[in-house]
Design a protein around this motif. Structure first.
Motif, PDB file in Angstrom:
ATOM      1  N   VAL A 314     -64.825 102.024   6.201  1.00 41.79           N
ATOM      2  CA  VAL A 314     -65.121 100.720   6.801  1.00 41.79           C
ATOM      3  C   VAL A 314     -64.003 100.430   7.795  1.00 41.79           C
ATOM      4  N   LEU A 315     -64.347 100.418   9.068  1.00 37.88           N
ATOM      5  CA  LEU A 315     -63.355 100.218  10.124  1.00 37.88           C
ATOM      6  C   LEU A 315     -63.415  98.770  10.598  1.00 37.88           C
ATOM      7  N   LEU A 316     -62.347  98.018  10.327  1.00 42.26           N
ATOM      8  CA  LEU A 316     -62.223  96.635  10.781  1.00 42.26           C
ATOM      9  C   LEU A 316     -61.272  96.618  11.969  1.00 42.26           C
ATOM     10  N   ARG A 317     -61.766  96.174  13.115  1.00 44.72           N
ATOM     11  CA  ARG A 317     -60.966  96.244  14.331  1.00 44.72           C
ATOM     12  C   ARG A 317     -60.775  94.867  14.945  1.00 44.72           C
ATOM     13  N   GLY A 322     -51.437  96.655  23.171  1.00 44.27           N
ATOM     14  CA  GLY A 322     -51.293  97.491  24.348  1.00 44.27           C
ATOM     15  C   GLY A 322     -52.561  98.147  24.816  1.00 44.27           C
ATOM     16  N   GLY A 323     -53.689  97.788  24.234  1.00 40.32           N
ATOM     17  CA  GLY A 323     -54.948  98.393  24.626  1.00 40.32           C
ATOM     18  C   GLY A 323     -55.159  99.786  24.076  1.00 40.32           C
ATOM     19  N   LEU A 324     -54.164 100.343  23.363  1.00 37.91           N
ATOM     20  CA  LEU A 324     -54.307 101.670  22.769  1.00 37.91           C
ATOM     21  C   LEU A 324     -55.115 101.568  21.482  1.00 37.91           C
ATOM     22  N   THR A 325     -55.954 102.541  21.212  1.00 41.04           N
ATOM     23  CA  THR A 325     -56.775 102.491  20.013  1.00 41.04           C
ATOM     24  C   THR A 325     -56.873 103.865  19.365  1.00 41.04           C
ATOM     25  N   ALA A 326     -56.828 103.854  18.038  1.00 39.22           N
ATOM     26  CA  ALA A 326     -57.008 105.076  17.255  1.00 39.22           C
ATOM     27  C   ALA A 326     -58.423 105.198  16.731  1.00 39.22           C
ATOM     28  N   ALA A 327     -59.326 104.289  17.169  1.00 35.88           N
ATOM     29  CA  ALA A 327     -60.698 104.300  16.654  1.00 35.88           C
ATOM     30  C   ALA A 327     -61.426 105.619  16.917  1.00 35.88           C
TER      31      ALA A 327
END
Length: 375
Positions: A314-317, A322-327
């Motif tokens: 379950v990915l809660l974002r 900084g606009g960086l994402t590990a999604a």
């Protein structure tokens, strides 16, 4: 086993909701407004603090106090440390719990007491100890509780907790939706006055409005396929939720979700923040909990045997710094191990609003999972 037919039967859901959990989730916005009114009537808006406290200490029983400390500490950042005082004792009962101030606590520190009960002798003793040390004491608890008398006697500020008539029908769960907002709202307003975080009255009103909109989207009358909370509850049936969070607000929301799943439905869950979650849970997804770990599961006798337990991410974002994402990496890791993934991302808004949306949807999901699984 999850009774999915119950999710789309509003009358049966209402009958199964003996603890008033659905009502608590649906009325979260109203609870915020009532708590804000109680806070204003207690005079918080007229306070003129000398400055920020050196440290903020939070004491109270159960999940609600733990989560309030987590949320406030996240929102406050590094301005003043927010520390929860963990209780000691031989049992979780009100009369058996005790709290102690750290040795360094004194006149430049703020003690917040948050409890949905108010009968704990240990909290009354803590308020007296704080008074002797010169700490400022603020408490949120039910009106006319023994704690209110102790705080007033210690020259502290007491704020009545926003309650509902059905709160007294069954013992209150610490993770119940209404409890969190009833305790958290006054503390947000108080720390706004101390310039520790940004939660003015208009921001609190926006939180209430956002909670109302989520209640409309996730209410029991909304069918599963268009209800994000029912959909999530259905997806989590017979699975181990692996909750990954990204963004400042998502962290405490994910930890609350895991606590609510355990307390309300008896569902264990693990939680971690991205990007560290990718390394922390890589072995978990590659092990026997992965969907691909049991190739014979397709041929399992579904009537005679319980289904194998598999992980579901379950990915809660929220807005990543900084606009960086590990999604993308999270999706690749999950799908690379044949692990299904559910994602929730709030609509744009202030930090408090997005936090409220993530909490509200996952609160509804935990409640639906509890009711449909007979917990």
């Amino acid at each position: 086993m999850l009774d999915e037919s119950l999710l789309d039967a509003p009358e049966r859901l209402t009958e199964a909701d003996r603890r008033g959990l659905l009502r608590g989730a649906a009325e979260a916005g109203a609870r915020v407004r009532t708590a804000a009114r109680h806070t204003a009537e207690a005079g918080v808006g007229n306070l003129k603090p000398d400055g920020r406290p050196r440290a903020v200490l939070i004491a109270g029983p159960g999940a609600a106090a733990t989560q309030a400390a987590d949320l406030l500490g996240t929102l406050a950042g590094a301005g003043s440390p927010v520390t929860r005082l963990a209780p000691t004792g031989v049992a979780p009962a009100a009369g058996a719990l005790r709290w102690e101030l750290p040795g360094w606590a004194g006149s430049v520190d703020l003690l917040l007491i948050a409890t949905p009960d108010g009968t704990e002798p240990g909290l009354a003793l803590l308020a007296e100890q704080a008074y002797r040390r010169g700490c400022t004491v603020v408490a949120v608890a039910p009106v006319r509780s023994p704690l209110s008398e102790s705080v007033n006697a210690s020259h502290g500020l007491f704020i009545p907790m926003a309650t509902a008539p059905y709160d007294h029908d069954e013992p209150l769960a610490g993770a119940a939706p209404g409890v969190l907002w009833a305790l958290l709202t006054p503390l947000l307003a108080l720390l706004d006055r101390t310039a520790l975080l940004d939660a003015p009255p208009e921001a609190i009103e926006k939180v209430a409005d956002r909670l109302d909109r989520i209640a409309e989207r996730c209410g029991p009358a909304i069918v599963t396929y268009s209800n994000p909370a029912k959909t999530l509850a259905s997806e989590l049936a017979d699975s181990l939720p692996v909750v990954w969070t990204e963004g400042t607000s998502a962290g405490p929301a994910g930890r609350r979700f895991a606590a609510a799943l355990a307390e309300l439905s008896g569902t264990p869950a693990v939680v971690a923040e991205l990007p560290e979650a990718l390394a922390a849970h890589s072995a978990l997804l590659a092990g026997r909990l992965a969907a691909a770990a049991d190739p014979d599961d397709f041929f399992r006798d579904r009537v005679e045997e319980a289904p194998a337990l598999h992980a579901r991410v379950v990915l809660l974002r929220d807005r990543p710094s900084g606009g960086l994402t590990a999604a993308p990496g999270a999706r690749d890791l999950a799908l690379g191990h044949d692990t299904p993934i559910s994602e929730l991302e709030p609509e744009a808004g202030g930090e408090l609003e997005t936090l409220a949306e993530l909490i509200a949807i996952t609160d509804f999901a935990a409640v639906y999972l509890a009711l449909a699984s007979g917990a």
